[in-house]
Write an enzyme that holds these catalytic residues in place. Structure first.
Site, PDB file in Angstrom:
ATOM      1  N   GLU A 183       0.824  -1.213   0.000  1.00 37.21           N
ATOM      2  CA  GLU A 183       0.000   0.000   0.000  1.00 37.21           C
ATOM      3  C   GLU A 183       0.863   1.271   0.000  1.00 37.21           C
ATOM      4  O   GLU A 183       0.540   2.259  -0.661  1.00 37.21           O
ATOM      5  CB  GLU A 183      -0.913   0.033   1.239  1.00 37.21           C
ATOM      6  CG  GLU A 183      -2.011  -1.010   1.247  1.00 37.21           C
ATOM      7  CD  GLU A 183      -1.568  -2.337   1.894  1.00 37.21           C
ATOM      8  OE1 GLU A 183      -0.346  -2.650   1.874  1.00 37.21           O
ATOM      9  OE2 GLU A 183      -2.443  -3.048   2.379  1.00 37.21           O
ATOM     10  N   LEU A 184       1.956   1.245   0.764  1.00 34.49           N
ATOM     11  CA  LEU A 184       2.787   2.449   0.862  1.00 34.49           C
ATOM     12  C   LEU A 184       3.441   2.760  -0.481  1.00 34.49           C
ATOM     13  O   LEU A 184       3.529   3.917  -0.894  1.00 34.49           O
ATOM     14  CB  LEU A 184       3.850   2.264   1.960  1.00 34.49           C
ATOM     15  CG  LEU A 184       4.761   3.471   2.193  1.00 34.49           C
ATOM     16  CD1 LEU A 184       3.946   4.709   2.561  1.00 34.49           C
ATOM     17  CD2 LEU A 184       5.786   3.168   3.286  1.00 34.49           C
ATOM     18  N   ILE A 193      25.455  -5.854 -22.776  1.00 29.33           N
ATOM     19  CA  ILE A 193      25.520  -6.671 -21.560  1.00 29.33           C
ATOM     20  C   ILE A 193      24.420  -7.726 -21.506  1.00 29.33           C
ATOM     21  O   ILE A 193      24.472  -8.648 -20.690  1.00 29.33           O
ATOM     22  CB  ILE A 193      25.520  -5.752 -20.312  1.00 29.33           C
ATOM     23  CG1 ILE A 193      26.654  -4.736 -20.411  1.00 29.33           C
ATOM     24  CG2 ILE A 193      25.643  -6.533 -19.032  1.00 29.33           C
ATOM     25  CD1 ILE A 193      28.049  -5.333 -20.569  1.00 29.33           C
ATOM     26  N   CYS A 244      10.465  -2.498  -4.249  1.00 28.10           N
ATOM     27  CA  CYS A 244      10.480  -3.749  -3.509  1.00 28.10           C
ATOM     28  C   CYS A 244      11.015  -4.853  -4.402  1.00 28.10           C
ATOM     29  O   CYS A 244      10.935  -4.774  -5.614  1.00 28.10           O
ATOM     30  CB  CYS A 244       9.064  -4.141  -3.094  1.00 28.10           C
ATOM     31  SG  CYS A 244       8.279  -2.914  -2.058  1.00 28.10           S
ATOM     32  N   TRP A 283      20.430 -13.179  -4.202  1.00 25.28           N
ATOM     33  CA  TRP A 283      19.148 -12.498  -4.390  1.00 25.28           C
ATOM     34  C   TRP A 283      17.959 -13.406  -4.065  1.00 25.28           C
ATOM     35  O   TRP A 283      16.837 -13.134  -4.465  1.00 25.28           O
ATOM     36  CB  TRP A 283      19.058 -11.917  -5.805  1.00 25.28           C
ATOM     37  CG  TRP A 283      19.902 -10.667  -5.936  1.00 25.28           C
ATOM     38  CD1 TRP A 283      20.444  -9.914  -4.919  1.00 25.28           C
ATOM     39  CD2 TRP A 283      20.288  -9.999  -7.146  1.00 25.28           C
ATOM     40  NE1 TRP A 283      21.147  -8.843  -5.423  1.00 25.28           N
ATOM     41  CE2 TRP A 283      21.067  -8.872  -6.784  1.00 25.28           C
ATOM     42  CE3 TRP A 283      20.059 -10.239  -8.511  1.00 25.28           C
ATOM     43  CZ2 TRP A 283      21.609  -7.989  -7.735  1.00 25.28           C
ATOM     44  CZ3 TRP A 283      20.607  -9.365  -9.441  1.00 25.28           C
ATOM     45  CH2 TRP A 283      21.370  -8.248  -9.055  1.00 25.28           C
ATOM     46  N   GLU A 310      27.979  -8.120  -3.294  1.00 24.73           N
ATOM     47  CA  GLU A 310      26.962  -7.933  -2.252  1.00 24.73           C
ATOM     48  C   GLU A 310      27.014  -8.974  -1.155  1.00 24.73           C
ATOM     49  O   GLU A 310      26.530  -8.754  -0.063  1.00 24.73           O
ATOM     50  CB  GLU A 310      25.557  -8.013  -2.863  1.00 24.73           C
ATOM     51  CG  GLU A 310      25.184  -6.802  -3.608  1.00 24.73           C
ATOM     52  CD  GLU A 310      23.722  -6.832  -4.042  1.00 24.73           C
ATOM     53  OE1 GLU A 310      22.938  -7.631  -3.501  1.00 24.73           O
ATOM     54  OE2 GLU A 310      23.400  -6.055  -4.935  1.00 24.73           O
ATOM     55  N   HIS A 329      29.905 -10.600 -16.038  1.00 23.10           N
ATOM     56  CA  HIS A 329      29.571  -9.181 -15.934  1.00 23.10           C
ATOM     57  C   HIS A 329      29.287  -8.836 -14.480  1.00 23.10           C
ATOM     58  O   HIS A 329      28.617  -9.586 -13.776  1.00 23.10           O
ATOM     59  CB  HIS A 329      28.346  -8.865 -16.788  1.00 23.10           C
ATOM     60  CG  HIS A 329      27.725  -7.556 -16.442  1.00 23.10           C
ATOM     61  ND1 HIS A 329      28.347  -6.367 -16.723  1.00 23.10           N
ATOM     62  CD2 HIS A 329      26.586  -7.241 -15.786  1.00 23.10           C
ATOM     63  CE1 HIS A 329      27.595  -5.376 -16.264  1.00 23.10           C
ATOM     64  NE2 HIS A 329      26.525  -5.879 -15.688  1.00 23.10           N
ATOM     65  N   HIS A 345      22.224   4.143 -16.534  1.00 21.80           N
ATOM     66  CA  HIS A 345      21.280   4.640 -15.525  1.00 21.80           C
ATOM     67  C   HIS A 345      20.761   6.022 -15.902  1.00 21.80           C
ATOM     68  O   HIS A 345      19.829   6.520 -15.284  1.00 21.80           O
ATOM     69  CB  HIS A 345      21.960   4.704 -14.151  1.00 21.80           C
ATOM     70  CG  HIS A 345      22.477   3.378 -13.706  1.00 21.80           C
ATOM     71  ND1 HIS A 345      21.623   2.346 -13.367  1.00 21.80           N
ATOM     72  CD2 HIS A 345      23.720   2.890 -13.583  1.00 21.80           C
ATOM     73  CE1 HIS A 345      22.347   1.291 -13.032  1.00 21.80           C
ATOM     74  NE2 HIS A 345      23.619   1.586 -13.164  1.00 21.80           N
TER      75      HIS A 345
HETATM   76  N1  GLN Z   1      22.467  -9.602 -18.456  1.00 17.97           N
HETATM   77  C1  GLN Z   1      21.764  -8.744 -17.555  1.00 17.97           C
HETATM   78  C2  GLN Z   1      21.114  -7.610 -18.333  1.00 17.97           C
HETATM   79  O1  GLN Z   1      21.668  -7.160 -19.260  1.00 17.97           O
HETATM   80  C3  GLN Z   1      22.669  -8.181 -16.500  1.00 17.97           C
HETATM   81  C4  GLN Z   1      21.917  -7.348 -15.495  1.00 17.97           C
HETATM   82  C5  GLN Z   1      22.744  -6.886 -14.342  1.00 17.97           C
HETATM   83  O2  GLN Z   1      23.931  -6.933 -14.365  1.00 17.97           O
HETATM   84  N2  GLN Z   1      22.113  -6.414 -13.296  1.00 17.97           N
HETATM   85  O3  GLN Z   1      20.064  -7.139 -17.991  1.00 17.97           O
HETATM   86 ZN    ZN Z   2      25.019  -5.004 -14.594  1.00 16.49          ZN
END
Ligand code: GLN
Ligand code: ZN
Length: 764
Positions: free
Chosen positions: A17-18, A441, A526, A571, A615, A651, A704
């Site tokens: 909800e938030l 990528i 989330c 993850w 991570e 990667h 990004h």
């Molecule tokens: N192969 C993934 C992509 O291109 C790699 C994503 C990632 O590194 N977070 O979306």
């Molecule tokens: Zn990446």
């Protein structure tokens, strides 16, 4: 009598909800009052969920982030947002999100540009991200307790047994960043009087206990930081509230003496991760202090073994009497809200789980067993035991074939046939790539059509064949675009993948998926981590048909695209009945089969993403090497069963390699692509100094940002790269996948990238 309490509750809401209220407010589709009311409603509901506790956390609710809340409470606003005339909440969102909230912009009159967002980083070893406090040598603090006092007033009006929660001064300083490289600790003298005012304001508002979070105590602290703890808490001793100093996520180890002897009324420790600390701590703890034990895991979703906890806690309860409190190990922010919402989750797996609400039920049961005797809760304990036994004995959890395969792992499994120096020419002969080869990528834009087809397919309105052909059309489109652009190594674009972990989890045995198992990642965002519950196996090939199809459309090499075992593990919610290492090795064996199947299908380049490898680093440096060893071993097992001629890429989308470069090199991927565009290639120094021997693709396009990089800029970046890494080992590629971008941005950006590579070749 044992006392129960909780350190924090998920605030996003059982149905997020938030999230929806925030996003609607940010889009100007609802008013600030509506947002505030949603906050009030959620808090009231969450306190009601916790009403069986003796002490209920208040102040853990946040509209974005508890660290940013603390910065505002302490009057530590970045200079760029000071002097804002709009509403304080809008200013808060300006720092959080880097742009002005809709209703604030006009009032501010500062133009359409907004302000830079606060930097975000991971909260200890969780997947929650906080806004980093910013300091300079001149930072001044000034109390604004309004948020906390309003929440406390609301709680009091509802009859909640409120225990306000604040982040402690030492952890607050430790989490921040001195923008001018000044000494953060020098600010402590200025900070403490404001904390004292805050605690007294809470006392005036009727608080008896205040939970003061100092999780930094589970990390390695040098003498300056230890001294800061002594200084801080001796100064706060005069305040009129009882302080419960809360630590969590790990072990106190050599900080135990310090924690035990700070002048506070009680200490909370994580008895899941720091079980070994508890007995020494009891011996160190002065007789008047409360000891709160976090006996329910706040970081996973499994039912607690209640009898085992009681076996351990009962003697402690006898020894400590009223001084013993019980709680989850940490805030429940890191688990989903309510298992009762799950209607589609596999019923058997469901019977093994506990989300936040269920964890509090467990806590209540433990307290009853201690206070009234186990006989008072016989039936409940028996039911708990039955679920645990069923889980331990389930053939879906235990697969002897997988266990045997893990037992048989030897180091040669992770060994390539030949060293990089010998296999590189074989790959070059086969792939015949130019200097500065270009690639991407993996993902291309997830268009409206892709999302629509997926949701229709999930809803049953689009059949298998229809979905297949929709995805194939997308794959064809991205192959055609890449050929047009003149890229050298192509990708299929990942149209068929919703998420790089879920996609594989869904096809592996040993994984389950919740419907509402959302956990806050940052702000309104989330994630829904898949649940790794059993021994992992791969019933059939997962990606081969898609890649084979993509390769059939072009003569250029097509990369096979996989997520690596360490990232899948990091993850997911993982098992608590075996070490993470073992789960990771099982994943490695499963993905290895996929790698070999791709190779058999004629795929010459295979990329195995390890976006989350970093991570997983433990909080204490002393434990890093152990983690890195099994993480690297898992990657090597996954990747290195291929022939010399097959080129392995990996990667990683982050930019800190200095401290883990030896492990990165030990992975022995032929090519690694990394995120570098924003660091101006400086992070390549780590590779340079280490004399990293294999090929590197430093990202030259910041995916990004909507900005399109120019050809000149890319050439410049690559020239800087070539000062550090020999040109014959450099690739040209973006920072990360392109799925969040639009084709209209991607095409010109990649045109510039390809043109830059051509210009670099001509300069040679
Ligand atoms: N192969 C993934 C992509 O291109 C790699 C994503 C990632 O590194 N977070 O979306
Ligand atoms: Zn990446």
């Amino acid at each position: 009598m044992v006392t129960t309490h909780n350190l924090g509750y998920p605030r996003i809401g059982a149905r997020r909800e938030l999230k929806f209220a925030l996003e609607s407010y940010w889009k100007d589709q609802s008013t600030r009052d509506e947002l505030l009311r949603t906050g009030e409603t959620l808090r009231a509901r969450h306190w009601a969920d916790q009403s069986a506790l003796d002490w209920v956390p208040v102040g853990d609710f946040s509209f974005y982030d508890q660290v940013l809340d603390t910065s505002f409470a302490l009057g530590n606003l970045p200079e760029r947002v000071q002097g804002f005339h709009g509403d304080a909440l809008d200013n808060y969102f300006r720092v959080a999100r880097g742009r002005t909230a809709p209703s604030g912009e006009a009032a501010c009159g500062c133009g359409a540009h907004g302000v830079a967002a606060g930097e975000m980083t991971k909260w200890f070893d969780t997947n929650y991200h906080y806004i980093v406090p910013e300091f300079t040598a001149d930072t001044q603090f000034k109390l604004d307790a309004s948020r906390l006092l309003a929440q406390l007033a609301q709680a009091k009006s509802l009859g909640v047994k409120a225990k306000p929660v604040v982040i402690g001064p030492v952890t607050y300083l430790a989490l921040g960043k001195a923008k001018d490289d000044s000494d953060k600790l020098a600010l402590l003298d200025r900070l403490l009087p404001v904390y004292a005012q805050l605690l007294d304001a809470l006392a005036d508002a009727g608080a008896e206990w205040v939970q003061i979070d100092e999780p930094i105590l589970v990390t390695e602290l040098d003498e300056h930081w230890r001294h800061a703890f002594n200084l801080a808490y001796h100064q706060l001793k005069a305040c009129r509230v009882k302080l419960l100093l809360a630590t969590y996520f790990g072990q106190l180890q050599d900080n135990a003496y310090l924690a035990a002897n700070l002048p506070v009324a009680g200490v909370h420790v994580d008895a899941i991760n720091g079980r070994d600390d508890v007995l020494p701590l009891i011996n160190l703890l002065p007789e008047h202090k409360v000891l709160s034990l976090g006996v329910i895991n706040g970081r996973n979703i499994w039912k607690t073994d209640l009898n085992a906890v009681l076996d351990w806690v009962e003697p402690l309860a006898a020894r400590l009497g009223k001084r013993l409190w019980l709680a989850p190990s940490c805030s429940l922010l890191h688990v989903p809200v309510d298992l009762a919402s799950e209607e589609r989750l596999d019923a058997q797996v469901r019977s093994w789980l506990a989300f936040a609400r269920q964890k509090l039920d467990e806590l209540h049961l433990l307290a009853r067993a201690i206070n009234e005797g186990r006989a008072a809760v016989t039936a409940e304990l028996a039911a708990n035991q039955a679920a645990l036994t069923a889980r331990a004995q389930s053939p879906r959890v235990n697969n002897p074939v997988v266990k045997a395969a893990v037992a048989k792992i030897s180091s040669h499994l992770g060994q390539r046939e030949s060293a990089y120096g010998q296999r590189a020419p074989k790959q070059a002969a086969q792939l015949r790539l130019p200097r500065y080869p270009t690639t991407t990528i993996g993902s291309f834009p997830q268009t409206m059509e892709i999302r629509h087809a997926r949701s229709e397919y999930k809803a049953g309105r689009l059949d298998d064949a229809g979905y297949q052909s929709a995805m194939r059309a997308e794959i064809e489109r991205s192959v055609r675009e890449q050929e047009q652009l003149g890229l050298d190594v192509l990708v299929h674009g990942e149209a068929e993948r919703n998420d790089m972990v879920e996609y594989f989890g869904e096809q592996l045995q040993g994984y389950a998926f919740s419907q509402f198992g959302w956990v806050q990642s940052y702000g309104s965002r989330c994630v829904k981590p898949p649940i790794l519950f059993g021994d992992i196996s791969r019933p059939k090939a997962m990606t081969v048909e898609w890649i084979r199809y993509a390769q059939s459309l072009t003569d250029k090499p097509m990369k096979g695209m996989l997520t690596g075992p360490v990232t899948i593990l990091n993850w997911s919610f993982v098992r608590d009945d075996q070490p993470r290492r073992v789960s990771c090795l099982q994943l490695a064996l499963a993905i290895r089969e996929e790698v070999l199947d791709l190779e058999k299908a004629g795929v010459r380049v295979i990329q195995i993403d390890e976006a989350a490898l970093r991570e997983g680093l433990p909080l204490r440096r002393s434990q890093w090497q152990d983690y890195l060893d099994w993480a690297v071993e898992s990657f090597r097992i996954t990747a290195n069963g291929v022939r010399d001629e097959t080129q392995i890429h990996t990667h990683m989308c982050y930019s800190e390699f200095n401290d883990i470069i030896a492990s990165i090199a030990a992975m022995d991927a032929d090519v690694i692509t990394i995120e570098t565009s924003r660091s101006d290639m400086e992070l390549l120094d780590a590779f340079d100094h280490f004399k990293y021997p294999n090929e590197i693709g430093p990202g030259v396009y910041d995916i990004h940002s909507p900005n399109i990089p120019t050809q000149e800029h890319i050439v410049q970046l690559m020239q800087k790269a070539a000062e550090r890494i020999p040109a014959e080992r450099l690739w040209v590629n973006p920072d990360c996948g392109l799925k969040t971008r639009q084709w209209s941005e991607v095409i010109p950006a990649l045109e510039h990238m390809v043109a830059a590579a051509k210009a670099l070749r001509e300069q040679e």
